[in-house]
Every structure is written in C-alpha cells, then in structure tokens.
Enzyme design. Structure first.
Site, PDB file in Angstrom:
ATOM      1  N   HIS A   1       7.205  10.139  -4.661  1.00 27.38           N
ATOM      2  CA  HIS A   1       7.337  10.449  -6.077  1.00 27.38           C
ATOM      3  C   HIS A   1       5.987  10.662  -6.745  1.00 27.38           C
ATOM      4  O   HIS A   1       4.995  10.051  -6.367  1.00 27.38           O
ATOM      5  CB  HIS A   1       8.043   9.300  -6.810  1.00 27.38           C
ATOM      6  CG  HIS A   1       9.395   8.995  -6.257  1.00 27.38           C
ATOM      7  ND1 HIS A   1       9.892   7.717  -6.214  1.00 27.38           N
ATOM      8  CD2 HIS A   1      10.354   9.775  -5.714  1.00 27.38           C
ATOM      9  CE1 HIS A   1      11.111   7.727  -5.681  1.00 27.38           C
ATOM     10  NE2 HIS A   1      11.403   8.968  -5.366  1.00 27.38           N
TER      11      HIS A   1
ATOM     12  N   LYS B   1      -0.844   3.449  -9.964  1.00 24.79           N
ATOM     13  CA  LYS B   1       0.083   2.348  -9.689  1.00 24.79           C
ATOM     14  C   LYS B   1      -0.612   1.248  -8.892  1.00 24.79           C
ATOM     15  O   LYS B   1      -1.346   1.529  -7.944  1.00 24.79           O
ATOM     16  CB  LYS B   1       1.288   2.829  -8.880  1.00 24.79           C
ATOM     17  CG  LYS B   1       2.151   3.846  -9.600  1.00 24.79           C
ATOM     18  CD  LYS B   1       3.294   4.318  -8.719  1.00 24.79           C
ATOM     19  CE  LYS B   1       4.135   5.366  -9.420  1.00 24.79           C
ATOM     20  NZ  LYS B   1       5.200   5.874  -8.538  1.00 24.79           N
TER      21      LYS B   1
ATOM     22  N   TYR C   1       5.605  -3.039  -9.410  1.00 26.63           N
ATOM     23  CA  TYR C   1       4.394  -2.244  -9.616  1.00 26.63           C
ATOM     24  C   TYR C   1       4.094  -2.039 -11.092  1.00 26.63           C
ATOM     25  O   TYR C   1       4.970  -2.000 -11.933  1.00 26.63           O
ATOM     26  CB  TYR C   1       4.465  -0.913  -8.883  1.00 26.63           C
ATOM     27  CG  TYR C   1       5.668  -0.043  -9.152  1.00 26.63           C
ATOM     28  CD1 TYR C   1       5.566   1.088  -9.940  1.00 26.63           C
ATOM     29  CD2 TYR C   1       6.908  -0.349  -8.590  1.00 26.63           C
ATOM     30  CE1 TYR C   1       6.663   1.905 -10.158  1.00 26.63           C
ATOM     31  CE2 TYR C   1       8.005   0.461  -8.801  1.00 26.63           C
ATOM     32  CZ  TYR C   1       7.878   1.581  -9.602  1.00 26.63           C
ATOM     33  OH  TYR C   1       8.971   2.388  -9.827  1.00 26.63           O
TER      34      TYR C   1
ATOM     35  N   ASP D   1      15.809  12.235  -3.422  1.00 24.11           N
ATOM     36  CA  ASP D   1      14.707  12.165  -2.454  1.00 24.11           C
ATOM     37  C   ASP D   1      14.979  13.026  -1.228  1.00 24.11           C
ATOM     38  O   ASP D   1      14.057  13.602  -0.656  1.00 24.11           O
ATOM     39  CB  ASP D   1      14.448  10.719  -2.040  1.00 24.11           C
ATOM     40  CG  ASP D   1      13.772   9.912  -3.139  1.00 24.11           C
ATOM     41  OD1 ASP D   1      13.326  10.515  -4.142  1.00 24.11           O
ATOM     42  OD2 ASP D   1      13.695   8.682  -3.001  1.00 24.11           O
TER      43      ASP D   1
END
Length: 190
Positions: A61, A70, A130, A169
């Site tokens: 992503h 992140k 995250y 995905d």
C-alpha cells in the site's frame, strides 16, 4: 534503543531494550528523541492497529498524494514486514527490504514517505500497530501487486496455507504498470 540501518537507505530498524523477569516485560515503544537521533523529522498524526490471522498478507500500500511515513511494529504475534522504494526518481527505485517483527524482540521499522508497505502474518494471529505522518486519504489510496515478479519480494513460504488477500490487494497492478505521475517523488530519507 539501537538504531540499525538497513540495505535500503532511509528504512531503519529500531531495536528497543526489553526489561523482563518472571512477571513479564517492560519496553518503551516510542520516544520522539529516537527519531531525532536517527535524523528523522516526522510528526505522527494517526495511529492504526489491525488484527489478522496466519497467512494474511496486506499490501503493498501507498498514498499517491501526501505519502505516509510509518513506524510499524507487531504488538502481538509475528509478521514479515516489507518496504519498497517506489519514488519515481529514486536511485533505489524498485528495491525492497523485508524483516521479521514480533512481540518478543519488539523491533520497529521506519518506512519513509514514498515507500509502499505490506506485511504477512507468521503467527497464529498478529496485532499490527503503526504510527503515520499523514492522515489516511481514501481518494489517494493505491497499491502495488504483492507478488510483482519485477520486485522479486521473498515472502515467507507457507507449506500448509496460501496467502490470504483482500480483493483490492489481489487486483493491484505491477509497479511497471503504474503511471509515473501516480508514484511519489523522492524526498529526503526522513
């Protein structure tokens, strides 16, 4: 906190000190000064957490606009985590780094803005947490195919289970199929 450079410039591993005894453990999971020490100038605006079962693969992503940096970790269980440099003008374009993150070592991975990110779950279940430097923007959401042969990511092999993917995905294009203007530009490594 030990800060470890990876083969992919800008992607860093943070290895905290874990204090444990018969009662359990204590670990500092975040301290802003660690980022400054590593040369990262980041402000986190959003925390996320997901729970997945063994064999789930999420990613790869990224956001086309306002790319997210992140700081990722496995709060419970174990994952194999991957960062891919998709900055269209980067000398490391298409290079990737993967590592195991788990709730025993408490290692964390810093993924700079402009990198695609994904992970697969190695344990029976995993809670993946995250911090993000930009808010999630559904209109800017994009991805790269997890098994893009040009990237050659060496995902762990499961003898008894195939990777479980979301429909989204499963349908992501290969990196070479993405228009250059849909990919982020290179910034500093922070």
């Amino acid at each position: 906190m030990k800060i470890v450079e990876t083969p992919l410039p800008g992607v860093l591993l943070f290895e905290p000190r874990v204090f444990g005894d018969e009662r359990g453990f204590f670990v500092e999971s975040f301290r802003e000064s660690w980022l400054r020490e590593a040369g990262i100038d980041a402000t986190f605006v959003q925390d996320n957490q997901s729970r997945s079962r063994r064999g789930v693969l999420r990613g790869l992503h990224y956001q086309r606009v306002n790319p997210q940096g992140k700081l990722v970790r496995a709060a419970r269980g174990a994952v194999y985590d991957v960062a891919v440099d998709i900055r269209r003008d980067s000398p490391h374009f298409g290079a990737w780094f993967g590592t195991r993150l788990d709730d025993e070592s408490h290692r964390q991975l810093w993924i700079p803005p402009g990198f695609a990110h994904g992970f697969c779950v190695l344990s029976d279940a995993a809670d993946f947490a995250y911090k993000c430097t930009q808010y999630y923007d559904a209109a800017s959401d994009a991805g790269i195919r997890w098994d893009d042969p040009d990237l050659g990511i060496e995902w762990p092999v499961f003898d008894d289970i195939a990777p479980q993917l979301s429909d989204k995905d499963r349908l992501h294009p290969r990196l070479a199929e993405r228009a250059p203007d849909s990919l982020p530009r290179c910034r500093s490594a922070s």
